[in-house]
Every structure is written in C-alpha cells, then in structure tokens.
Design a protein around this motif. Structure first.
Motif, PDB file in Angstrom:
ATOM      1  N   PRO A 131       0.883  -1.199   0.121  1.00 53.35           N
ATOM      2  CA  PRO A 131       0.054  -0.114   0.060  1.00 53.35           C
ATOM      3  C   PRO A 131       1.070   1.343   0.051  1.00 53.35           C
ATOM      4  O   PRO A 131       0.299   2.312  -0.649  1.00 53.35           O
ATOM      5  N   VAL A 159       8.554   4.228   2.416  1.00 53.13           N
ATOM      6  CA  VAL A 159       8.081   4.523   3.876  1.00 53.13           C
ATOM      7  C   VAL A 159       8.212   6.075   3.856  1.00 53.13           C
ATOM      8  O   VAL A 159       8.569   6.668   2.936  1.00 53.13           O
ATOM      9  N   LEU A 160       7.832   6.449   4.995  1.00 52.79           N
ATOM     10  CA  LEU A 160       8.107   7.763   5.331  1.00 52.79           C
ATOM     11  C   LEU A 160       9.516   8.287   4.980  1.00 52.79           C
ATOM     12  O   LEU A 160      10.310   7.616   5.562  1.00 52.79           O
ATOM     13  N   HIS A 174      13.130   9.442   5.540  1.00 56.46           N
ATOM     14  CA  HIS A 174      14.029   9.673   6.810  1.00 56.46           C
ATOM     15  C   HIS A 174      15.054  10.561   6.386  1.00 56.46           C
ATOM     16  O   HIS A 174      15.460  10.872   5.512  1.00 56.46           O
ATOM     17  N   PRO A 230       7.334  -3.921   3.518  1.00 58.48           N
ATOM     18  CA  PRO A 230       6.086  -3.255   3.536  1.00 58.48           C
ATOM     19  C   PRO A 230       5.762  -2.313   4.547  1.00 58.48           C
ATOM     20  O   PRO A 230       4.954  -1.474   4.512  1.00 58.48           O
ATOM     21  N   PHE A 231       6.272  -2.876   5.858  1.00 61.15           N
ATOM     22  CA  PHE A 231       5.977  -1.890   7.070  1.00 61.15           C
ATOM     23  C   PHE A 231       7.216  -0.908   7.417  1.00 61.15           C
ATOM     24  O   PHE A 231       7.265  -0.524   8.479  1.00 61.15           O
ATOM     25  N   GLY A 232       8.324  -1.028   6.483  1.00 67.28           N
ATOM     26  CA  GLY A 232       9.317  -0.165   6.935  1.00 67.28           C
ATOM     27  C   GLY A 232      10.230  -1.519   7.895  1.00 67.28           C
ATOM     28  O   GLY A 232       9.732  -2.493   7.982  1.00 67.28           O
ATOM     29  N   ARG A 266      11.916   2.683  13.088  1.00 72.07           N
ATOM     30  CA  ARG A 266      10.760   3.491  12.595  1.00 72.07           C
ATOM     31  C   ARG A 266       9.646   2.578  12.063  1.00 72.07           C
ATOM     32  O   ARG A 266       8.873   3.008  11.302  1.00 72.07           O
ATOM     33  N   CYS A 303       6.544   0.432  11.068  1.00 72.48           N
ATOM     34  CA  CYS A 303       5.177   0.707  11.547  1.00 72.48           C
ATOM     35  C   CYS A 303       4.964  -0.029  12.960  1.00 72.48           C
ATOM     36  O   CYS A 303       5.059  -1.187  12.981  1.00 72.48           O
ATOM     37  N   PRO A 304       4.487   0.481  13.958  1.00 72.05           N
ATOM     38  CA  PRO A 304       4.248   0.345  15.213  1.00 72.05           C
ATOM     39  C   PRO A 304       3.090  -0.687  15.247  1.00 72.05           C
ATOM     40  O   PRO A 304       3.036  -1.538  16.308  1.00 72.05           O
ATOM     41  N   ALA A 305       2.631  -0.801  14.378  1.00 70.11           N
ATOM     42  CA  ALA A 305       1.218  -1.626  14.270  1.00 70.11           C
ATOM     43  C   ALA A 305       1.361  -2.699  13.301  1.00 70.11           C
ATOM     44  O   ALA A 305       0.356  -3.283  13.069  1.00 70.11           O
ATOM     45  N   LEU A 346      -0.369  -5.847  14.275  1.00 70.73           N
ATOM     46  CA  LEU A 346      -1.900  -5.635  14.384  1.00 70.73           C
ATOM     47  C   LEU A 346      -2.345  -5.705  12.978  1.00 70.73           C
ATOM     48  O   LEU A 346      -3.323  -6.398  12.822  1.00 70.73           O
ATOM     49  N   ALA A 347      -1.702  -4.943  12.102  1.00 69.47           N
ATOM     50  CA  ALA A 347      -2.044  -4.843  10.659  1.00 69.47           C
ATOM     51  C   ALA A 347      -1.854  -6.324  10.068  1.00 69.47           C
ATOM     52  O   ALA A 347      -3.143  -6.713   9.492  1.00 69.47           O
ATOM     53  N   LEU A 397      -5.607  -7.934   8.734  1.00 69.77           N
ATOM     54  CA  LEU A 397      -5.626  -8.537   7.622  1.00 69.77           C
ATOM     55  C   LEU A 397      -6.317 -10.016   7.441  1.00 69.77           C
ATOM     56  O   LEU A 397      -6.916 -10.397   6.534  1.00 69.77           O
TER      57      LEU A 397
HETATM   58  C1  HEM Z   1      -1.369  -2.822   5.956  1.00 68.82           C
HETATM   59  C2  HEM Z   1      -1.396  -2.124   6.842  1.00 68.82           C
HETATM   60  C3  HEM Z   1      -0.139  -1.110   7.054  1.00 68.82           C
HETATM   61  C4  HEM Z   1       0.937  -0.900   6.366  1.00 68.82           C
HETATM   62  C5  HEM Z   1       1.437  -1.529   5.007  1.00 68.82           C
HETATM   63  C6  HEM Z   1       1.690   0.140   7.169  1.00 68.82           C
HETATM   64  C7  HEM Z   1       3.004   0.654   6.835  1.00 68.82           C
HETATM   65  C8  HEM Z   1       3.676   1.746   7.246  1.00 68.82           C
HETATM   66  C9  HEM Z   1       4.913   2.180   6.797  1.00 68.82           C
HETATM   67  C10 HEM Z   1       5.602   1.787   5.593  1.00 68.82           C
HETATM   68  C11 HEM Z   1       5.415   3.127   7.782  1.00 68.82           C
HETATM   69  C12 HEM Z   1       6.609   3.959   7.502  1.00 68.82           C
HETATM   70  C13 HEM Z   1       7.792   3.220   8.241  1.00 68.82           C
HETATM   71  C14 HEM Z   1       8.999   4.054   8.051  1.00 68.82           C
HETATM   72  O1  HEM Z   1       9.181   5.237   8.360  1.00 68.82           O
HETATM   73  O2  HEM Z   1      10.347   3.595   7.856  1.00 68.82           O
HETATM   74  C15 HEM Z   1       4.290   3.110   8.748  1.00 68.82           C
HETATM   75  C16 HEM Z   1       4.390   4.016  10.056  1.00 68.82           C
HETATM   76  C17 HEM Z   1       3.405   4.036  10.662  1.00 68.82           C
HETATM   77  N1  HEM Z   1       2.321   3.413  11.111  1.00 68.82           N
HETATM   78 FE1  HEM Z   1       1.800   1.833   9.754  1.00 68.82          FE
HETATM   79  N2  HEM Z   1       0.997   0.347   8.278  1.00 68.82           N
HETATM   80  C18 HEM Z   1       0.013  -0.189   8.484  1.00 68.82           C
HETATM   81  C19 HEM Z   1      -1.153  -0.154   9.113  1.00 68.82           C
HETATM   82  C20 HEM Z   1      -0.976   0.626  10.488  1.00 68.82           C
HETATM   83  C21 HEM Z   1      -1.996   0.631  11.436  1.00 68.82           C
HETATM   84  C22 HEM Z   1      -3.315  -0.068  11.575  1.00 68.82           C
HETATM   85  C23 HEM Z   1      -1.704   1.796  12.363  1.00 68.82           C
HETATM   86  C24 HEM Z   1      -2.268   2.474  13.660  1.00 68.82           C
HETATM   87  C25 HEM Z   1      -3.117   1.379  14.500  1.00 68.82           C
HETATM   88  C26 HEM Z   1      -0.306   2.303  11.824  1.00 68.82           C
HETATM   89  C27 HEM Z   1       0.201   3.028  12.502  1.00 68.82           C
HETATM   90  C28 HEM Z   1       1.657   3.624  12.220  1.00 68.82           C
HETATM   91  C29 HEM Z   1       2.180   4.751  12.793  1.00 68.82           C
HETATM   92  C30 HEM Z   1       1.973   5.517  13.887  1.00 68.82           C
HETATM   93  C31 HEM Z   1       3.497   5.073  11.953  1.00 68.82           C
HETATM   94  C32 HEM Z   1       4.579   5.973  12.470  1.00 68.82           C
HETATM   95  C33 HEM Z   1       5.596   5.322  13.103  1.00 68.82           C
HETATM   96  C34 HEM Z   1       7.043   6.167  13.237  1.00 68.82           C
HETATM   97  O3  HEM Z   1       7.305   7.167  12.273  1.00 68.82           O
HETATM   98  O4  HEM Z   1       7.912   6.021  14.214  1.00 68.82           O
HETATM   99  N3  HEM Z   1      -0.169   1.514  10.756  1.00 68.82           N
HETATM  100  N4  HEM Z   1       3.321   2.306   8.508  1.00 68.82           N
END
Ligand code: HEM
Length: 152
Positions: free
Chosen positions: A17, A21-22, A24, A90-92, A96, A98-100, A103-104, A108
C-alpha cells in the motif's frame, strides 16, 4: 491458514500500500556502502521495487502465495519485520518500523478469512489491479461484488 497467510504476505509484496516508507534523514554525514548520505538529506526506500527484485524473488510480478509456504504446506516462516534479513519491507524496518505491523497482519488475516468464510462472492465488474497513487496506492478498478451469506 498457512495459505491465507501466504495470500496476505504476497499481497503486501506484490501490491504494497505504500511504495515508499516515510522519508528519513541522517543527523550527520554518513558513508554507507561507499555512498555519502549527507546530513539532513531526504532518504527514501523504494519498498515496492525491493519486493519485485528478480535477484531475490522468482517471477516477482506473479502473484504466488505458495512462495511463502514451506515444502510440506504446514507453515509460513517469514519475518516481515526484517530483523533477520530484508527481502521486502511493506511496514518499513528498524527503529521506525510501523508500530502496528503485527496488529495490521492480524487484522488482514482476520478480515480476509471471515469475508471468505461468511460470504459467497459473485463478481460484478472487471477488476483492474493497475496501481493508482492516492493517499496510499490503490487498485484502478477495485472489486465490486454481490455478497450473499453462506449457509453453513
Ligand atoms: C497494511 C497496513 C499497514 C501498512 C502496510 C503500514 C505501513 C507503514 C509504513 C511503511 C510506515 C513507515 C515506516 C518508516 O518510516 O520506516 C508506517 C508507519 C506508521 N504506521 Fe503503519 N502501516 C499499516 C497499518 C497501520 C495501522 C493499522 C496503524 C495504527 C493502528 C499504523 C500506525 C503507524 C504509525 C503511528 C507509523 C509512524 C511510526 C514512526 O514514524 O515512528 N499503521 N506504517
């Protein structure tokens, strides 16, 4: 359930999706693998391309959930957090990540399992999986379906 997990992982590999990633940055100049990463320079990770790398994945553009399933089909061992090795992210990864992410993954699997279990799916349109950038990357023509409750 192993196949279900394979489908979810393959979905995240083939159609992550977030293609990046964000952004850095480093707080001081760093040389990494012979490349200078300058202080405050924006660093982007090409998540989708990592998951499509033919040096790492066989037939990378094919959707093959089996690639994640062990030989006897009993279980899936894949570390999506990238702690052991990074074949896709996919979550990084790292501090940093994705803390979730756990859960994600659970959500899914839970959603897909229940949607398949509870409903019969009758397709009503032609799905086009071409990727379109919105807030996240979405499919061009998502599935429209007429659902009926399954009689168990
Ligand atoms: C399929 C579902 C998801 C995908 C693929 C996804 C993916 C990502 C990615 C790629 C990042 C950036 C990581 C990085 O900067 O290196 C991120 C950050 C984050 N995600 Fe997700 N995410 C998902 C679901 C969620 C859900 C359900 C939550 C909250 C309940 C969430 C909360 C966050 C937060 C708070 C960050 C920022 C973390 C930080 O910058 O320290 N994500 N996610």
């Amino acid at each position: 359930m192993s196949y279900l997990k394979g489908v979810i992982l393959e979905g995240l590999r083939r159609h992550p999706p977030a293609h990046f990633v964000l952004p850095h940055a480093v707080s001081e100049d760093v040389v990494l693998g012979g490349h200078l990463v300058p202080k405050n320079g924006s660093v982007n990770f090409m998540v989708a391309e990592m998951g499509w790398d033919p040096k790492v994945w066989e037939d990378p553009m094919e959707f093959k959930p089996e690639r994640f399933i062990n030989g006897d089909g009993s279980k899936v061992e894949f570390d999506v957090s990238g702690n052991r090795e990074i074949k896709m992210m996919p979550f990084g990864v790292g501090r940093r990540i994705c803390p979730a992410h756990a859960l994600a993954m659970l959500h899914l699997e839970y959603f897909v399992a229940n949607l398949v279990w509870k409903f019969e799916w009758n397709k009503v349109n032609d799905v086009d999986l071409s990727e379109v950038q919105e807030f996240t990357v979405v499919m061009k023509n998502p599935l429209h379906s007429c659902l009926t409750l399954r009689k168990h």
